[in-house]
Design an enzyme around this catalytic site. Structure first.
Site, PDB file in Angstrom:
ATOM      1  N   GLY A  31       0.813  -1.217   0.000  1.00 27.08           N
ATOM      2  CA  GLY A  31       0.000   0.000   0.000  1.00 27.08           C
ATOM      3  C   GLY A  31       0.838   1.254   0.000  1.00 27.08           C
ATOM      4  N   LEU A  33       0.382   3.623  -2.121  1.00 32.40           N
ATOM      5  CA  LEU A  33       0.720   3.432  -3.538  1.00 32.40           C
ATOM      6  C   LEU A  33       1.159   4.731  -4.216  1.00 32.40           C
ATOM      7  CD1 LEU A  33      -2.264   1.070  -4.437  1.00 32.40           C
ATOM      8  CD2 LEU A  33       0.043   0.438  -3.709  1.00 32.40           C
ATOM      9  N   HIS A  37       4.116   1.728  -8.150  1.00 33.00           N
ATOM     10  CA  HIS A  37       3.159   0.624  -8.039  1.00 33.00           C
ATOM     11  C   HIS A  37       2.230   0.604  -9.259  1.00 33.00           C
ATOM     12  CE1 HIS A  37       3.947   1.515  -3.618  1.00 33.00           C
ATOM     13  NE2 HIS A  37       4.254   0.232  -3.690  1.00 33.00           N
ATOM     14  N   GLN A  61       8.027  -9.431   7.829  1.00 34.29           N
ATOM     15  CA  GLN A  61       9.214  -8.995   7.096  1.00 34.29           C
ATOM     16  C   GLN A  61       9.848  -7.742   7.684  1.00 34.29           C
ATOM     17  OE1 GLN A  61       6.837  -8.352   3.440  1.00 34.29           O
ATOM     18  NE2 GLN A  61       8.123  -6.579   3.109  1.00 34.29           N
ATOM     19  N   LYS A 149      13.267  -1.973  -8.217  1.00 36.65           N
ATOM     20  CA  LYS A 149      13.630  -1.116  -7.081  1.00 36.65           C
ATOM     21  C   LYS A 149      14.132  -1.977  -5.919  1.00 36.65           C
ATOM     22  CE  LYS A 149      13.021   2.409  -4.052  1.00 36.65           C
ATOM     23  NZ  LYS A 149      12.745   1.744  -2.831  1.00 36.65           N
ATOM     24  N   ARG A 187       8.189   5.167   1.507  1.00 29.89           N
ATOM     25  CA  ARG A 187       8.867   5.752   2.669  1.00 29.89           C
ATOM     26  C   ARG A 187       9.285   7.206   2.430  1.00 29.89           C
ATOM     27  NH1 ARG A 187      10.403   0.256   3.185  1.00 29.89           N
ATOM     28  NH2 ARG A 187       9.983  -0.524   5.291  1.00 29.89           N
TER      29      ARG A 187
HETATM   30  P1  AMP Z   1       6.079  -2.186  -1.584  1.00 27.05           P
HETATM   31  O1  AMP Z   1       4.670  -1.681  -1.461  1.00 27.05           O
HETATM   32  O2  AMP Z   1       7.113  -1.206  -1.197  1.00 27.05           O
HETATM   33  O3  AMP Z   1       6.251  -3.545  -0.977  1.00 27.05           O
HETATM   34  O4  AMP Z   1       6.290  -2.382  -3.147  1.00 27.05           O
HETATM   35  C1  AMP Z   1       5.446  -3.198  -3.906  1.00 27.05           C
HETATM   36  C2  AMP Z   1       6.077  -3.450  -5.241  1.00 27.05           C
HETATM   37  O5  AMP Z   1       6.266  -2.205  -5.914  1.00 27.05           O
HETATM   38  C3  AMP Z   1       7.454  -4.110  -5.111  1.00 27.05           C
HETATM   39  O6  AMP Z   1       7.581  -5.104  -6.111  1.00 27.05           O
HETATM   40  C4  AMP Z   1       8.386  -2.956  -5.328  1.00 27.05           C
HETATM   41  O7  AMP Z   1       9.633  -3.343  -5.847  1.00 27.05           O
HETATM   42  C5  AMP Z   1       7.615  -2.129  -6.344  1.00 27.05           C
HETATM   43  N1  AMP Z   1       8.090  -0.750  -6.335  1.00 27.05           N
HETATM   44  C6  AMP Z   1       8.302   0.039  -5.249  1.00 27.05           C
HETATM   45  N2  AMP Z   1       8.798   1.226  -5.627  1.00 27.05           N
HETATM   46  C7  AMP Z   1       8.915   1.194  -6.979  1.00 27.05           C
HETATM   47  C8  AMP Z   1       9.388   2.110  -7.969  1.00 27.05           C
HETATM   48  N3  AMP Z   1       9.845   3.326  -7.635  1.00 27.05           N
HETATM   49  N4  AMP Z   1       9.357   1.732  -9.255  1.00 27.05           N
HETATM   50  C9  AMP Z   1       8.899   0.507  -9.612  1.00 27.05           C
HETATM   51  N5  AMP Z   1       8.451  -0.409  -8.731  1.00 27.05           N
HETATM   52  C10 AMP Z   1       8.458  -0.077  -7.440  1.00 27.05           C
END
Ligand code: AMP
Length: 279
Positions: A31, A33, A37, A61, A149, A187
């Site tokens: 989330g 987002l 995402h 995690q 990323k 973040r």
């Molecule tokens: P997270 O919500 O941080 O767990 O991210 C969910 C998915 O989005 C993961 O596969 C991340 O690698 C991807 N993601 C996060 N930030 C980016 C970004 N800046 N560009 C592309 N994918 C991303």
């Protein structure tokens, strides 16, 4: 867009879709987002008939309880973002839905589990693979989309898929950046205005290494990148490495076909990661 909270409802929604031989894609997220995402959803839409996005802040995690506690959860905004992106199904389970009982999880993810993020966040990839395996079991996707990323995460998920011999294609998608180069991250909202400016040194150091890859030795590149970061106030480097993209061990041979520069640093109170593929 269907919003689903239980595994049972998810399975009964997806059953006829599977019987109809439609291709199902999964995009797991926690989330908060952003466009990164959304880019995964868009890429998934090009390759599948039905896109499922999961939103679940997975407690197993997180190695730092404070990080888990302050993880942003703007649910209404997220649902709006997914609706606008044309996502078909959102799976948003509770913690007890995903972990009804305490459970032990440990699989062999190979030696790269303990490097880089694995060194700074002990057990992180056990937690990541634990929750992704559950999501894979509940959704049974044909394809699953992850961001480059989290470079090491993609590697660990691929190892988990190989470990269980799952018939799921894992697709790594490009990093989406702000106009000034900062990699988008949930973040980033924790960054103060000064942090936000200082954080730019991470993508700048990576770009420096990429731009000068043919001119300087790997040792020189890493040294100069580290100096750039160390000179920046409020930025505390955890690692900067030019690594073999399969083993994540330091790479010295520039002619290797799969080389990546990876960085992690604390900017103010916020820990950020970024990377760039060099060849
Ligand atoms: P997270 O919500 O941080 O767990 O991210 C969910 C998915 O989005 C993961 O596969 C991340 O690698 C991807 N993601 C996060 N930030 C980016 C970004 N800046 N560009 C592309 N994918 C991303």
């Amino acid at each position: 867009m269907k919003v689903i909270n239980t595994i049972a409802a998810l399975k009964s929604l997806l059953e006829p879709i599977k019987l109809d031989q439609q291709k199902v894609a999964l995009v797991p997220t926690m989330g908060a987002l952003h466009k990164g995402h959304v880019s995964l959803i868009n890429i998934a839409q090009q390759q599948a008939d039905v896109v499922v996005c999961s939103i679940f802040v997975n407690p197993t995690q997180f190695t730092d309880p404070k990080d888990l506690e302050k993880y942003p959860r703007p649910l209404e905004d997220d649902l709006k973002t997914l609706e606008e992106a044309g996502c078909d199904v959102v799976f948003m389970p509770s913690v007890t839905e995903m972990y009804p009982e305490p459970e032990v999880w440990h699989i062999d993810l190979g030696p790269a589990e303990f490097l880089l993020e694995g060194e700074f966040r002990k057990g992180h990839y056990q937690g990541v693979t634990q929750v992704v395996k559950k999501l894979f079991d509940y959704v049974s996707p044909d394809l699953a989309f992850f961001g480059q990323k989290d470079f090491q995460q993609v590697l660990m998920i691929k190892n988990m898929v190989a470990h269980f011999n799952l018939p799921i294609q894992i697709i790594s998608c490009p990093i989406i950046r702000e106009d000034d180069g900062l990699a988008m991250s949930s973040r980033n909202i924790h960054l103060s205005a000064a942090d936000r400016k200082n954080a730019l040194v991470l993508s700048r150091a990576l770009s420096f290494v990429k731009d000068n890859f043919s001119k300087l030795s790997i040792v020189e590149l890493v040294e100069k990148a580290k100096v750039l970061i160390d000179e920046t106030p409020g930025v505390e480097l955890d690692y900067f490495i030019v690594a073999n993209g399969e083993t994540l061990l330091p790479e010295n041979d520039k002619s290797h076909h799969d080389i990546v520069a990876l960085v992690a640093a604390k900017v103010g109170e916020t820990r950020l990661i970024d990377n760039m593929i060099l060849n």
